[in-house]
Scaffold this motif. Structure first.
Motif, PDB file in Angstrom:
ATOM      1  N   SER A  83       0.821  -1.213   0.000  1.00 51.72           N
ATOM      2  CA  SER A  83       0.000   0.000   0.000  1.00 51.72           C
ATOM      3  C   SER A  83       0.855   1.264   0.000  1.00 51.72           C
ATOM      4  O   SER A  83       0.388   2.345  -0.308  1.00 51.72           O
ATOM      5  N   LYS A  84       2.166   1.120   0.351  1.00 48.36           N
ATOM      6  CA  LYS A  84       3.013   2.322   0.433  1.00 48.36           C
ATOM      7  C   LYS A  84       4.243   2.243  -0.466  1.00 48.36           C
ATOM      8  O   LYS A  84       4.592   3.190  -1.138  1.00 48.36           O
ATOM      9  N   ASP A  85       4.894   1.055  -0.449  1.00 48.00           N
ATOM     10  CA  ASP A  85       6.229   0.982  -1.055  1.00 48.00           C
ATOM     11  C   ASP A  85       6.236   0.757  -2.561  1.00 48.00           C
ATOM     12  O   ASP A  85       7.167   1.178  -3.247  1.00 48.00           O
ATOM     13  N   ILE A  86       5.220   0.034  -3.059  1.00 47.32           N
ATOM     14  CA  ILE A  86       5.237  -0.363  -4.468  1.00 47.32           C
ATOM     15  C   ILE A  86       3.832  -0.215  -5.044  1.00 47.32           C
ATOM     16  O   ILE A  86       2.851  -0.582  -4.380  1.00 47.32           O
ATOM     17  N   LEU A  87       3.725   0.291  -6.271  1.00 45.60           N
ATOM     18  CA  LEU A  87       2.403   0.380  -6.916  1.00 45.60           C
ATOM     19  C   LEU A  87       2.089  -0.945  -7.608  1.00 45.60           C
ATOM     20  O   LEU A  87       2.985  -1.597  -8.146  1.00 45.60           O
ATOM     21  N   ILE A  88       0.822  -1.327  -7.589  1.00 45.52           N
ATOM     22  CA  ILE A  88       0.408  -2.576  -8.246  1.00 45.52           C
ATOM     23  C   ILE A  88      -0.684  -2.237  -9.253  1.00 45.52           C
ATOM     24  O   ILE A  88      -1.726  -1.672  -8.897  1.00 45.52           O
ATOM     25  N   VAL A  89      -0.452  -2.604 -10.517  1.00 43.42           N
ATOM     26  CA  VAL A  89      -1.480  -2.375 -11.543  1.00 43.42           C
ATOM     27  C   VAL A  89      -1.662  -3.664 -12.340  1.00 43.42           C
ATOM     28  O   VAL A  89      -0.689  -4.345 -12.676  1.00 43.42           O
ATOM     29  N   SER A  90      -2.923  -4.008 -12.607  1.00 43.73           N
ATOM     30  CA  SER A  90      -3.168  -5.263 -13.331  1.00 43.73           C
ATOM     31  C   SER A  90      -4.492  -5.181 -14.089  1.00 43.73           C
ATOM     32  O   SER A  90      -5.024  -4.088 -14.306  1.00 43.73           O
ATOM     33  N   ILE A  91      -5.011  -6.347 -14.472  1.00 43.66           N
ATOM     34  CA  ILE A  91      -6.195  -6.380 -15.348  1.00 43.66           C
ATOM     35  C   ILE A  91      -7.166  -7.469 -14.915  1.00 43.66           C
ATOM     36  O   ILE A  91      -6.730  -8.566 -14.535  1.00 43.66           O
ATOM     37  N   ASP A  92      -8.433  -7.188 -14.968  1.00 42.79           N
ATOM     38  CA  ASP A  92      -9.559  -8.114 -14.746  1.00 42.79           C
ATOM     39  C   ASP A  92     -10.662  -7.505 -13.882  1.00 42.79           C
ATOM     40  O   ASP A  92     -11.825  -7.739 -14.126  1.00 42.79           O
ATOM     41  N   ALA A  93     -10.264  -6.821 -12.782  1.00 40.11           N
ATOM     42  CA  ALA A  93     -11.238  -6.329 -11.789  1.00 40.11           C
ATOM     43  C   ALA A  93     -12.033  -7.481 -11.185  1.00 40.11           C
ATOM     44  O   ALA A  93     -13.264  -7.462 -11.142  1.00 40.11           O
ATOM     45  N   THR A  94     -11.330  -8.512 -10.728  1.00 38.76           N
ATOM     46  CA  THR A  94     -12.005  -9.632 -10.046  1.00 38.76           C
ATOM     47  C   THR A  94     -12.394  -9.186  -8.633  1.00 38.76           C
ATOM     48  O   THR A  94     -11.813  -8.225  -8.096  1.00 38.76           O
ATOM     49  N   PRO A  95     -13.346  -9.889  -7.996  1.00 38.54           N
ATOM     50  CA  PRO A  95     -13.755  -9.484  -6.643  1.00 38.54           C
ATOM     51  C   PRO A  95     -12.581  -9.388  -5.664  1.00 38.54           C
ATOM     52  O   PRO A  95     -12.509  -8.439  -4.875  1.00 38.54           O
ATOM     53  N   ASP A  96     -11.634 -10.328  -5.722  1.00 39.88           N
ATOM     54  CA  ASP A  96     -10.505 -10.268  -4.791  1.00 39.88           C
ATOM     55  C   ASP A  96      -9.637  -9.035  -5.035  1.00 39.88           C
ATOM     56  O   ASP A  96      -9.106  -8.437  -4.100  1.00 39.88           O
ATOM     57  N   MET A  97      -9.494  -8.657  -6.302  1.00 41.28           N
ATOM     58  CA  MET A  97      -8.691  -7.468  -6.599  1.00 41.28           C
ATOM     59  C   MET A  97      -9.429  -6.199  -6.156  1.00 41.28           C
ATOM     60  O   MET A  97      -8.813  -5.262  -5.637  1.00 41.28           O
ATOM     61  N   LEU A  98     -10.750  -6.190  -6.328  1.00 39.07           N
ATOM     62  CA  LEU A  98     -11.511  -5.013  -5.885  1.00 39.07           C
ATOM     63  C   LEU A  98     -11.357  -4.841  -4.374  1.00 39.07           C
ATOM     64  O   LEU A  98     -11.214  -3.725  -3.872  1.00 39.07           O
ATOM     65  N   GLU A  99     -11.330  -5.963  -3.669  1.00 38.74           N
ATOM     66  CA  GLU A  99     -11.124  -5.918  -2.214  1.00 38.74           C
ATOM     67  C   GLU A  99      -9.727  -5.374  -1.907  1.00 38.74           C
ATOM     68  O   GLU A  99      -9.555  -4.540  -1.019  1.00 38.74           O
ATOM     69  N   ALA A 100      -8.736  -5.851  -2.676  1.00 34.07           N
ATOM     70  CA  ALA A 100      -7.357  -5.370  -2.456  1.00 34.07           C
ATOM     71  C   ALA A 100      -7.270  -3.863  -2.716  1.00 34.07           C
ATOM     72  O   ALA A 100      -6.577  -3.139  -1.995  1.00 34.07           O
ATOM     73  N   LEU A 101      -7.993  -3.382  -3.727  1.00 36.13           N
ATOM     74  CA  LEU A 101      -8.003  -1.933  -3.999  1.00 36.13           C
ATOM     75  C   LEU A 101      -8.635  -1.182  -2.838  1.00 36.13           C
ATOM     76  O   LEU A 101      -8.109  -0.172  -2.364  1.00 36.13           O
ATOM     77  N   ALA A 102      -9.765  -1.718  -2.365  1.00 36.77           N
ATOM     78  CA  ALA A 102     -10.483  -1.050  -1.270  1.00 36.77           C
ATOM     79  C   ALA A 102      -9.621  -1.006  -0.014  1.00 36.77           C
ATOM     80  O   ALA A 102      -9.678  -0.048   0.763  1.00 36.77           O
ATOM     81  N   GLU A 103      -8.805  -2.051   0.169  1.00 36.37           N
ATOM     82  CA  GLU A 103      -7.949  -2.092   1.363  1.00 36.37           C
ATOM     83  C   GLU A 103      -6.618  -1.374   1.154  1.00 36.37           C
ATOM     84  O   GLU A 103      -5.746  -1.390   2.016  1.00 36.37           O
ATOM     85  N   GLY A 104      -6.433  -0.827  -0.039  1.00 32.93           N
ATOM     86  CA  GLY A 104      -5.200  -0.077  -0.320  1.00 32.93           C
ATOM     87  C   GLY A 104      -4.001  -0.958  -0.619  1.00 32.93           C
ATOM     88  O   GLY A 104      -2.864  -0.490  -0.614  1.00 32.93           O
ATOM     89  N   GLU A 105      -4.222  -2.239  -0.892  1.00 33.34           N
ATOM     90  CA  GLU A 105      -3.071  -3.125  -1.151  1.00 33.34           C
ATOM     91  C   GLU A 105      -2.715  -3.205  -2.626  1.00 33.34           C
ATOM     92  O   GLU A 105      -1.723  -3.832  -3.010  1.00 33.34           O
ATOM     93  N   ALA A 106      -3.565  -2.670  -3.486  1.00 36.84           N
ATOM     94  CA  ALA A 106      -3.264  -2.585  -4.922  1.00 36.84           C
ATOM     95  C   ALA A 106      -3.761  -1.221  -5.373  1.00 36.84           C
ATOM     96  O   ALA A 106      -4.502  -0.547  -4.640  1.00 36.84           O
ATOM     97  N   ASN A 107      -3.352  -0.806  -6.587  1.00 29.36           N
ATOM     98  CA  ASN A 107      -3.658   0.569  -6.967  1.00 29.36           C
ATOM     99  C   ASN A 107      -4.635   0.737  -8.124  1.00 29.36           C
ATOM    100  O   ASN A 107      -5.437   1.654  -8.121  1.00 29.36           O
ATOM    101  N   ALA A 108      -4.519  -0.137  -9.124  1.00 27.39           N
ATOM    102  CA  ALA A 108      -5.430   0.023 -10.267  1.00 27.39           C
ATOM    103  C   ALA A 108      -5.574  -1.302 -11.006  1.00 27.39           C
ATOM    104  O   ALA A 108      -4.654  -2.120 -11.036  1.00 27.39           O
ATOM    105  N   THR A 109      -6.753  -1.495 -11.586  1.00 28.04           N
ATOM    106  CA  THR A 109      -6.974  -2.669 -12.423  1.00 28.04           C
ATOM    107  C   THR A 109      -7.873  -2.237 -13.587  1.00 28.04           C
ATOM    108  O   THR A 109      -8.665  -1.310 -13.436  1.00 28.04           O
TER     109      THR A 109
END
Ligand code: AHR
Length: 315
Positions: free
Chosen positions: A242-268
């Motif tokens: 959430s702080k040290d590295i940006l994460i960007v990927s593709i799909d917008a799966t439910p688990d990734m949306l959760e990771a975005l909401a929790e600040g653990e990933a940045n964009a999909t």
């Protein structure tokens, strides 16, 4: 005269039944659709499978689910569907090449084929249409977001999808198109994770053997599953995604949306899995003798930490 009657008998006994079995008229149970999926590669495919099943029920069709198998038995699984004499086949290919012979066999058996999601290198006379996603656009969107989030300076780790798959090839080329515009953005390491969460884990672990995490500005993964695997590894080595590295990927799966909401990933980039309706519409048009375009394009939007709360899912 006698010869003529004999000939007519032969026609009635053999040719008519064969022609009828090739005619694919919808019987009282509706069309029987063979569906050849990619298998349990990622959460996104589970959503696509579900979408096909729901659409089959809504239309009153029958579904023959192809063998759930890996790349090396995908052609064999397709042949089994042809042998079952289904009325049509929905094909979700794993890789681009090697499909000509089996598509020809389907055509010879009078079975129309609709390709979904990834594409193949085959003569377009061998299939009805391709309900396609815009993988190049997805790669460009991911890179454009990253360029803007990093003021166009970033050392990037790439987690690549399955070798030879259209999704991996085109996402990579779309992403790299944007990188060419910004010399400060470079890929410093790339590992294949084959679109699987476990693959993303292993790829990230391998990268961290030679690359100091402090050098990494962002992880760009060809799909969410691999990004989620990488996030697990980063957390294990005490790097805070959430702080040290940006994460960007593709799909917008439910688990990734959760990771975005929790600040653990940045964009999909959203990958629309509602492909069954356009595919079945195309098939029905085909059976009604209407002209069907060779490509039906479905595009997706970007979802970020800022927009995830209001995101309501694919249309
Ligand atoms: O072809 C679709 C891609 O392949 C999806 O992004 C991914 O999740 C899948 O494995």
């Amino acid at each position: 005269m006698r010869t003529r009657r004999w000939y007519q008998c032969i026609v009635l006994m053999f040719v008519v039944p064969v022609a009828l079995s090739f005619a694919h008229a919808q019987d009282e149970n509706g069309l029987t659709i063979g569906f050849l999926p990619v298998g349990g590669e990622s959460e996104w495919y589970t959503a696509l499978d579900e979408n096909v099943r729901e659409e089959v029920i809504q239309r009153g069709f029958q579904l023959v689910y192809g063998e759930n198998c890996a790349q090396d038995c995908h052609l064999y699984a397709f042949r089994l569907l042809v042998e079952k004499r289904v009325n049509a086949i929905l094909l979700v290919p794993i890789v681009r090449t090697g499909w000509d012979d089996v598509l020809q066999e389907a055509q010879d058996a009078g079975i129309p084929v609709v390709i979904m999601d990834r594409f193949i290198d085959a003569d377009e006379s061998l299939y009805v249409t391709h309900v396609r996603l815009d993988f190049v656009h997805e790669g460009r969107l991911a890179a454009a977001w990253l360029a803007q989030a990093t003021s166009r300076r970033c050392q990037i780790i790439e987690l690549a999808g399955t070798e030879g798959s259209q999704a991996a090839l085109e996402r990579q080329s779309g992403f790299n198109d944007v990188l060419e515009l910004f010399p400060g953005m470079v890929i410093i390491a790339s590992q294949r994770g084959n679109f699987a969460q476990s693959g993303g884990r292993t790829a990230m672990e391998t990268i961290l053997v030679t690359i100091d995490p402090a050098e990494i500005c962002a992880v760009w993964a060809h799909n969410d599953a691999m990004a989620l695997g990488a996030i697990e590894v980063l957390k294990e080595v005490r790097i805070d995604p959430s702080k040290d590295i940006l994460i960007v990927s593709i799909d917008a799966t439910p688990d990734m949306l959760e990771a975005l909401a929790e600040g653990e990933a940045n964009a999909t980039v959203e990958l629309n899995y509602h492909l069954a309706r356009p595919a079945f519409d195309a098939l029905e048009d085909y059976f009604a003798g209407e002209l069907v375009p060779k490509q039906i394009l479905i595009q997706g939007n970007l979802v970020t930490q800022d927009t995830v709360a209001g995101y309501t899912g694919v249309d």
